[in-house]
Design a protein around this motif. Structure first.
Motif, PDB file in Angstrom:
ATOM      1  N   LEU A 190       0.931  -1.173   0.069  1.00  0.00           N
ATOM      2  CA  LEU A 190       0.124  -0.189   0.068  1.00  0.00           C
ATOM      3  C   LEU A 190       0.932   1.235   0.036  1.00  0.00           C
ATOM      4  O   LEU A 190       0.580   2.118  -0.734  1.00  0.00           O
ATOM      5  N   HIS A 191       1.925   1.167   0.675  1.00  0.00           N
ATOM      6  CA  HIS A 191       2.783   2.263   1.024  1.00  0.00           C
ATOM      7  C   HIS A 191       3.713   2.566  -0.177  1.00  0.00           C
ATOM      8  O   HIS A 191       4.307   3.619  -0.489  1.00  0.00           O
ATOM      9  N   ARG A 192       3.839   1.729  -1.396  1.00  0.00           N
ATOM     10  CA  ARG A 192       4.522   1.926  -2.482  1.00  0.00           C
ATOM     11  C   ARG A 192       3.514   1.694  -3.592  1.00  0.00           C
ATOM     12  O   ARG A 192       3.882   1.649  -4.755  1.00  0.00           O
ATOM     13  N   ASP A 193       2.311   2.283  -3.466  1.00  0.00           N
ATOM     14  CA  ASP A 193       1.327   2.217  -4.722  1.00  0.00           C
ATOM     15  C   ASP A 193       1.526   3.609  -5.277  1.00  0.00           C
ATOM     16  O   ASP A 193       1.677   4.545  -4.905  1.00  0.00           O
ATOM     17  N   PRO A 194       2.121   3.517  -6.757  1.00  0.00           N
ATOM     18  CA  PRO A 194       2.561   4.728  -7.293  1.00  0.00           C
ATOM     19  C   PRO A 194       1.366   5.893  -7.481  1.00  0.00           C
ATOM     20  O   PRO A 194       1.494   6.766  -7.706  1.00  0.00           O
ATOM     21  N   PRO A 219       3.585   9.169  -5.712  1.00  0.00           N
ATOM     22  CA  PRO A 219       4.399   8.958  -6.893  1.00  0.00           C
ATOM     23  C   PRO A 219       6.080   8.922  -6.714  1.00  0.00           C
ATOM     24  O   PRO A 219       6.425   9.341  -5.220  1.00  0.00           O
ATOM     25  N   ASP A 220       6.716   8.337  -7.380  1.00  0.00           N
ATOM     26  CA  ASP A 220       8.186   7.749  -7.201  1.00  0.00           C
ATOM     27  C   ASP A 220       8.160   7.027  -5.676  1.00  0.00           C
ATOM     28  O   ASP A 220       8.760   7.587  -4.764  1.00  0.00           O
ATOM     29  N   PRO A 221       7.260   6.226  -5.688  1.00  0.00           N
ATOM     30  CA  PRO A 221       7.044   5.548  -4.154  1.00  0.00           C
ATOM     31  C   PRO A 221       8.160   4.870  -3.810  1.00  0.00           C
ATOM     32  O   PRO A 221       8.244   4.832  -2.286  1.00  0.00           O
ATOM     33  N   ASP A 222       9.364   4.675  -4.397  1.00  0.00           N
ATOM     34  CA  ASP A 222      10.645   4.097  -3.584  1.00  0.00           C
ATOM     35  C   ASP A 222      11.372   5.164  -3.190  1.00  0.00           C
ATOM     36  O   ASP A 222      12.546   4.862  -2.642  1.00  0.00           O
TER      37      ASP A 222
END
Length: 274
Positions: free
Chosen positions: A170-174, A178-181
């Protein structure tokens, strides 16, 4: 493998006893916490109600209280330490961000309180972004569907089904981040023209769940935030100008997940300012 554990804990070697007797060591710490509570006269803390129930003998006994104390010790130590470790690494990886944060906390008055820290926007943003990417327990927390089943988001889940979600994805959903990583504290700051594309939406706030969500959210969430604010502020006030050691590489800090995450290299070394 309970048989192997039982044999291992009885071996006359300290290393074997520590390896296979971890629960015993933790339970001993839990007993100390319970004993300290009993020694307090009229003390009010998280154990007070549990102790009262145990004394009635209705719902809890002494073993229940000790196990609850042990669980709280585990839940409240490594979790905060892990997130702080990654926070320091992430901030020191960006020199401009480090300088901005050092300047912000350096302006705090002597004898500052937690209320003063709550008013620091960059400090708050750094903590939230650290919890987004490096929340200590990002894995699944299963729940059983209650009798009769339930409709959830247009899907019917039969009773006794194991349902779960987890914050890592969920915390890395673009679509939400945006730019989740990338570690971008500006997501959490008030709108600026430069960083508007990263601003957190209401939908993103809804899925942000480093402490879980709903009626079973982490009981220590407020204490954890206080610890994160105080530790971060003090570190960057007292350790201004430090840098990452050559060993603190991205590979070393790659997440290793056994329910709680940890750096794969099991360390995060920094170099003091000369």
């Amino acid at each position: 493998m309970p048989i192997a554990r039982e044999i291992g804990r009885r071996l006359p070697f300290r290393a074997a006893q520590e390896l296979f007797g971890g629960n015993d060591f933790l339970n001993d710490y839990g007993q100390v916490a319970v004993d300290n509570m009993k020694a307090q006269q009229g003390g009010k803390n998280i154990f007070a109600n549990m102790m009262a129930e145990a004394e009635k003998g209705e719902q809890l006994d002494d073993l229940d209280v000790k196990l609850e104390a042990t669980a709280l010790i585990v839940a409240g130590t490594d979790t905060t330490a892990i997130s702080l470790t990654y926070l320091v690494w992430a901030v020191l990886s960006q020199s401009s961000l480090q300088k901005e944060l050092e300047q912000e906390v350096a302006a705090l008055p002597d004898g500052y309180r937690d209320a003063d820290l709550e008013r620091l926007p960059l400090l708050q943003a750094v903590i939230e972004e650290s919890l987004r990417l490096y929340g200590a327990a990002p894995g699944m927390l299963p729940r059983a569907v209650p009798p009769g089943g339930v409709d959830l988001g247009g899907y019917y889940l039969p009773q006794a089904t194991t349902a779960t979600t987890q914050s890592y994805s969920l915390h890395r959903d673009p679509n939400s981040f945006p730019d989740p990583d990338e570690f971008i504290p500006a997501r959490w700051l008030p709108s600026t023209s430069k960083d508007d594309k990263y601003r957190i939406s209401e939908a993103a706030k809804a899925v942000f769940s480093p402490f879980g969500a709903g009626s079973r959210t982490c009981a220590g969430i407020h204490l954890a935030y206080i610890e994160l604010r105080l530790a971060t502020a003090e570190f960057f006030r007292r350790m201004s100008g430090v840098s990452l050691a050559p060993s603190a590489t991205r590979e070393c800090m790659e997440q290793e997940n056994y329910f709680l995450i940890a750096p794969r290299g099991h360390k995060c070394e920094i170099t003091m300012k000369r």
